[in-house]
Motif scaffolding. Structure first.
Motif, PDB file in Angstrom:
ATOM      1  N   TRP A   1      -0.301   0.066  -5.206  1.00 22.54           N
ATOM      2  CA  TRP A   1       1.054   0.140  -4.649  1.00 22.54           C
ATOM      3  C   TRP A   1       1.825   1.291  -5.284  1.00 22.54           C
ATOM      4  CZ3 TRP A   1       5.877  -0.281  -6.992  1.00 22.54           C
ATOM      5  CH2 TRP A   1       6.975  -0.365  -6.118  1.00 22.54           C
TER       6      TRP A   1
ATOM      7  N   LEU B   1       4.111  -9.922  -2.440  1.00 23.76           N
ATOM      8  CA  LEU B   1       3.903  -8.631  -3.098  1.00 23.76           C
ATOM      9  C   LEU B   1       5.138  -8.247  -3.906  1.00 23.76           C
ATOM     10  CD1 LEU B   1       2.340  -6.062  -3.709  1.00 23.76           C
ATOM     11  CD2 LEU B   1       3.145  -5.121  -1.521  1.00 23.76           C
TER      12      LEU B   1
ATOM     13  N   GLN C   1      -8.135  -2.140  -0.235  1.00 24.62           N
ATOM     14  CA  GLN C   1      -6.794  -1.602  -0.029  1.00 24.62           C
ATOM     15  C   GLN C   1      -6.532  -0.404  -0.942  1.00 24.62           C
ATOM     16  OE1 GLN C   1      -4.925  -2.831   2.427  1.00 24.62           O
ATOM     17  NE2 GLN C   1      -6.538  -4.305   2.876  1.00 24.62           N
TER      18      GLN C   1
ATOM     19  N   THR D   1      -4.223  -3.925  -7.800  1.00 23.73           N
ATOM     20  CA  THR D   1      -3.223  -4.170  -6.755  1.00 23.73           C
ATOM     21  C   THR D   1      -1.936  -3.398  -7.017  1.00 23.73           C
ATOM     22  OG1 THR D   1      -4.140  -6.381  -6.355  1.00 23.73           O
ATOM     23  CG2 THR D   1      -1.892  -5.955  -5.572  1.00 23.73           C
TER      24      THR D   1
ATOM     25  N   SER E   1       1.474   4.050   3.144  1.00 25.01           N
ATOM     26  CA  SER E   1       1.738   2.625   3.330  1.00 25.01           C
ATOM     27  C   SER E   1       0.748   1.824   2.491  1.00 25.01           C
ATOM     28  CB  SER E   1       1.619   2.240   4.808  1.00 25.01           C
ATOM     29  OG  SER E   1       0.298   2.490   5.270  1.00 25.01           O
ATOM     30  N   TYR E   2       1.157   0.630   2.118  1.00 24.90           N
ATOM     31  CA  TYR E   2       0.273  -0.241   1.335  1.00 24.90           C
ATOM     32  C   TYR E   2       0.547  -1.679   1.724  1.00 24.90           C
ATOM     33  CZ  TYR E   2      -1.996  -2.751  -2.425  1.00 24.90           C
ATOM     34  OH  TYR E   2      -2.798  -3.616  -3.126  1.00 24.90           O
ATOM     35  N   GLU E   3      -0.521  -2.400   2.003  1.00 26.94           N
ATOM     36  CA  GLU E   3      -0.401  -3.809   2.360  1.00 26.94           C
ATOM     37  C   GLU E   3      -1.478  -4.577   1.616  1.00 26.94           C
ATOM     38  OE1 GLU E   3      -0.227  -6.497   6.421  1.00 26.94           O
ATOM     39  OE2 GLU E   3       0.303  -4.376   6.515  1.00 26.94           O
TER      40      GLU E   3
ATOM     41  N   THR F   1       8.830 -11.150  -0.466  1.00 33.01           N
ATOM     42  CA  THR F   1       7.423 -11.372  -0.138  1.00 33.01           C
ATOM     43  C   THR F   1       6.632 -11.631  -1.423  1.00 33.01           C
ATOM     44  OG1 THR F   1       6.827  -9.040  -0.358  1.00 33.01           O
ATOM     45  CG2 THR F   1       7.643  -9.779   1.812  1.00 33.01           C
TER      46      THR F   1
ATOM     47  N   ASP G   1      -3.862  -7.603   0.306  1.00 31.56           N
ATOM     48  CA  ASP G   1      -4.523  -8.714   0.975  1.00 31.56           C
ATOM     49  C   ASP G   1      -3.793 -10.015   0.623  1.00 31.56           C
ATOM     50  OD1 ASP G   1      -6.704 -11.003   0.898  1.00 31.56           O
ATOM     51  OD2 ASP G   1      -7.445  -9.460   2.257  1.00 31.56           O
ATOM     52  N   PRO G   2      -3.486 -10.871   1.610  1.00 27.45           N
ATOM     53  CA  PRO G   2      -2.764 -12.116   1.335  1.00 27.45           C
ATOM     54  C   PRO G   2      -3.453 -13.025   0.320  1.00 27.45           C
ATOM     55  CG  PRO G   2      -2.760 -11.661   3.686  1.00 27.45           C
ATOM     56  CD  PRO G   2      -3.690 -10.676   3.058  1.00 27.45           C
TER      57      PRO G   2
END
Length: 198
Positions: free
Chosen positions: A133, A183, A23, A129, A142-144, A181, A146-147
């Motif tokens: 972000w 995040l 990511q 991480t 955009s940034y997502e 969330t 990993d779960p």
């Protein structure tokens, strides 16, 4: 990047770092030169300085994986004209994953404070991480996350937050709503406002 598969009861930290790097690397690759002076959620860093910092973190945590001393005292300038710093970051992120995938990397203690190796690896995971972000929102990307990374980080950050705040590494926790969330929860625990925008 090297793909790592889980082989233990808990998710090996190299798997999580691999997911985080997948990511983070596109975010760094997506930074335009004219965005390097833009502000970031880290008040002390513009985009250029934060890329330098993240690159340095990724390199030094390779040393910690190998049970060698790390040096965070001086941050080298890697974002320079005429250099492919984006590709350099991708290579170092891959090397970070490989370092923590090495036999014994997660075992015992490491670093000058002789902390549990997995705790130290969580610090690398957190930086990879949250700074990804930071850079994404600072540069309009955009940034997502990993779960699986977020699931691991929520508990880890809650555990390290009191000491991190004592040493000034984290700011005061930012209040978040009950429907936040994972995040947003991680960001808020580190003192970041999940709603920050440039």
């Amino acid at each position: 990047m090297t793909t790592i598969s889980p082989t233990a009861a808990h998710v090996p930290v190299a798997v999580l770092l691999d997911a985080a790097a997948r990511q983070a690397v596109p975010v760094v690759r997506g930074i335009e030169d004219d965005a390097l002076s833009a502000p970031t959620p880290c008040a002390d860093y513009d985009v250029r300085a934060l890329v330098d910092h993240l690159h340095h973190v990724v390199v030094q945590f390779q040393e910690l994986a190998a049970k060698r001393a790390a040096d965070f005292s001086t941050t080298p300038s890697v974002v320079r004209p005429g250099t492919d710093w984006r590709a350099a970051f991708a290579r170092e992120a891959d090397a970070l994953v490989a370092a923590w995938a090495a036999p014994g990397a997660e075992e015992g203690t490491t670093g000058q404070m002789e902390m549990p190796a997995r705790t130290v690896a969580h610090m690398a995971l957190l930086d990879l991480t949250v700074h990804a972000w930071d850079l994404a929102v600072a540069t309009g990307q955009s940034y997502e996350a990993d779960p699986s990374v977020l699931t691991e980080l929520v508990g880890a950050v809650e555990a390290m937050a009191p000491q991190a705040r004592e040493y000034g590494v984290f700011g005061p926790e930012v209040p978040t709503p009950g429907h936040a969330t994972e995040l947003e929860r991680v960001l808020a625990l580190t003192g970041r406002d999940p709603r920050w925008r440039a």
